[in-house]
Design a protein around this motif. Structure first.
Motif, PDB file in Angstrom:
ATOM      1  N   LYS A  70       0.960  -1.194  -0.059  1.00 20.76           N
ATOM      2  CA  LYS A  70      -0.064   0.051  -0.010  1.00 20.76           C
ATOM      3  C   LYS A  70       0.918   1.090   0.112  1.00 20.76           C
ATOM      4  O   LYS A  70       1.855   1.292   0.462  1.00 20.76           O
ATOM      5  N   GLY A  71       0.370   2.301  -0.486  1.00 19.79           N
ATOM      6  CA  GLY A  71       1.030   3.650  -0.521  1.00 19.79           C
ATOM      7  C   GLY A  71       0.645   4.133   0.928  1.00 19.79           C
ATOM      8  O   GLY A  71       0.248   3.683   1.917  1.00 19.79           O
ATOM      9  N   THR A  72       0.927   5.677   0.802  1.00 15.80           N
ATOM     10  CA  THR A  72       0.449   6.264   2.206  1.00 15.80           C
ATOM     11  C   THR A  72      -0.326   7.350   1.744  1.00 15.80           C
ATOM     12  O   THR A  72      -0.498   7.972   0.559  1.00 15.80           O
ATOM     13  N   ASN A  73      -0.982   7.930   2.901  1.00 17.82           N
ATOM     14  CA  ASN A  73      -1.833   9.022   2.684  1.00 17.82           C
ATOM     15  C   ASN A  73      -1.152  10.381   2.313  1.00 17.82           C
ATOM     16  O   ASN A  73       0.069  10.337   2.514  1.00 17.82           O
ATOM     17  N   GLU A  74      -1.806  11.019   1.373  1.00 21.92           N
ATOM     18  CA  GLU A  74      -0.853  12.322   0.748  1.00 21.92           C
ATOM     19  C   GLU A  74      -2.071  13.747   0.931  1.00 21.92           C
ATOM     20  O   GLU A  74      -3.036  13.341   0.782  1.00 21.92           O
ATOM     21  N   PRO A 148      -4.305   6.380   0.340  1.00 26.35           N
ATOM     22  CA  PRO A 148      -3.306   5.436  -0.389  1.00 26.35           C
ATOM     23  C   PRO A 148      -3.529   4.801  -1.281  1.00 26.35           C
ATOM     24  O   PRO A 148      -4.891   4.466  -1.616  1.00 26.35           O
ATOM     25  N   TYR A 149      -2.516   4.829  -2.470  1.00 23.52           N
ATOM     26  CA  TYR A 149      -2.914   4.153  -3.999  1.00 23.52           C
ATOM     27  C   TYR A 149      -2.685   2.558  -3.573  1.00 23.52           C
ATOM     28  O   TYR A 149      -2.088   2.142  -3.033  1.00 23.52           O
ATOM     29  N   THR A 208       1.440   9.230  -6.889  1.00 22.84           N
ATOM     30  CA  THR A 208       1.110  10.750  -5.958  1.00 22.84           C
ATOM     31  C   THR A 208      -0.091  11.223  -6.648  1.00 22.84           C
ATOM     32  O   THR A 208      -0.383  11.113  -7.757  1.00 22.84           O
TER      33      THR A 208
END
Length: 318
Positions: A70-74, A148-149, A208
């Motif tokens: 998972k990605g992270t919040n942006e 998250p992506y 992003t």
């Protein structure tokens, strides 16, 4: 009287006895054999042979591993960037609006876009809270939270193509750190019928908000996978019968000479400054150069990927 009795007995003795029945066999025969099975289940049918061949082919391929890291919040900050992100369909979960903000056209448009899309929470917050969230960045009273992506696993991309009866066409990025280049590659992959993009988990651009914007919405339908180790991911593709070519200005073959473009293919693009890393370059089946009569030393990742994808799509149509 005796004669009558004898005649009566003869009639009685001549009566036909109980007859053995069919046991329902005739009735069952009339019932038929039920509905005709689909062609794929009928022995000897061409569709059954095709289905069996696909099953044997699938059994030889490694089982797909669904899902990736998972990605992270942006957070996207600033009025213009937020309006642009919402216009381009960048996914978002919340829009934070500063209390008692001086509302201008951009603020009104951001709120309207978030409301019309649905699924985005509108939150009012005091300025100190927005300052804290953004570590003091100049947010101009607006903050957009991007979730998250949901990255795919590299094997998902090839498996999805094989399942659709198509030869995989995938782009892998090696050391590309600019999210705008990643977004441009995603857009090209979508335009030329590719099946996805692979990026390393470390020291590489991720999906992003900037990448989403550059992809012009195509990131919603073109999967991006994250590889823990890009070299191993490429080796896994090779084991599945996919040719891996690397773009290199000093490559041994020119793009127009490559025969593998119309088959299962992974195109590896390096960074504009450093090109392919040593291990990735050594892993590639072939290193390919793009002829540039104009004399440019190199192309950025988005343009280079687009050139090769176009040629691959052209060969496949032919």
């Amino acid at each position: 009287m005796a004669g009558n009795s004898q005649r009566r007995n003869r009639r009685t003795s001549n009566k036909k006895g109980a007859t053995v029945g069919s046991g329902g066999k005739r009735r069952r025969a009339l019932e038929g054999k039920g509905p005709t099975p689909p062609a794929e289940m009928r022995k000897g049918h061409v569709k059954q042979r095709v289905a069996n061949a696909k099953a044997r082919s699938a059994a030889k391929r490694p089982a797909p591993r669904r899902g990736g890291p998972k990605g992270t919040n942006e957070l996207v900050v600033g009025r213009n960037p937020i309006v642009e992100a919402l216009r381009e369909g960048v996914p978002a979960t919340a829009l934070y609006v500063q209390q008692f903000i001086d509302s201008d056209e951009r603020v009104r448009e951001a709120i309207q876009l978030a409301t019309e899309r649905g699924g985005i929470n509108l939150m009012e917050a005091p300025r100190p809270e927005l300052d804290r969230m953004t570590n003091g960045l100049n947010h101009q009273g607006l903050v957009l939270q991007v979730p998250p992506y949901d990255y795919a696993h590299p094997e998902d991309l090839a498996s999805a193509a094989f399942d659709d009866g198509e030869d995989p066409l995938i782009v892998a990025l090696d050391g590309v750190t600019d999210p705008r280049n990643l977004g441009a590659v995603v857009r090209s992959v979508s335009a030329f019928g590719g099946h996805g993009v692979v990026v390393p988990e470390r020291r590489a651009a991720g999906m992003t908000a900037g990448a989403w914007k550059t992809s012009a919405g195509t990131a919603a339908r073109t999967p991006v996978a994250r590889a823990t180790n890009l070299t191993r991911a490429l080796e896994s593709y090779q084991k599945a019968g996919i040719t891996v070519i690397g773009l290199d200005a000093e490559g041994e073959a020119e793009l127009g000479e490559v025969q593998a473009l119309d088959g299962p293919l992974v195109i590896v693009v390096g960074s504009e400054g450093k090109g392919l890393s040593r291990l990735v370059s050594e892993t590639c089946d072939l290193r390919v150069r793009i002829a540039m009569p104009g004399g440019a030393e190199s192309l950025n990742a988005g343009v280079a990927a687009g050139v090769v994808l176009y040629e691959a799509a052209r060969r496949r149509r032919g």
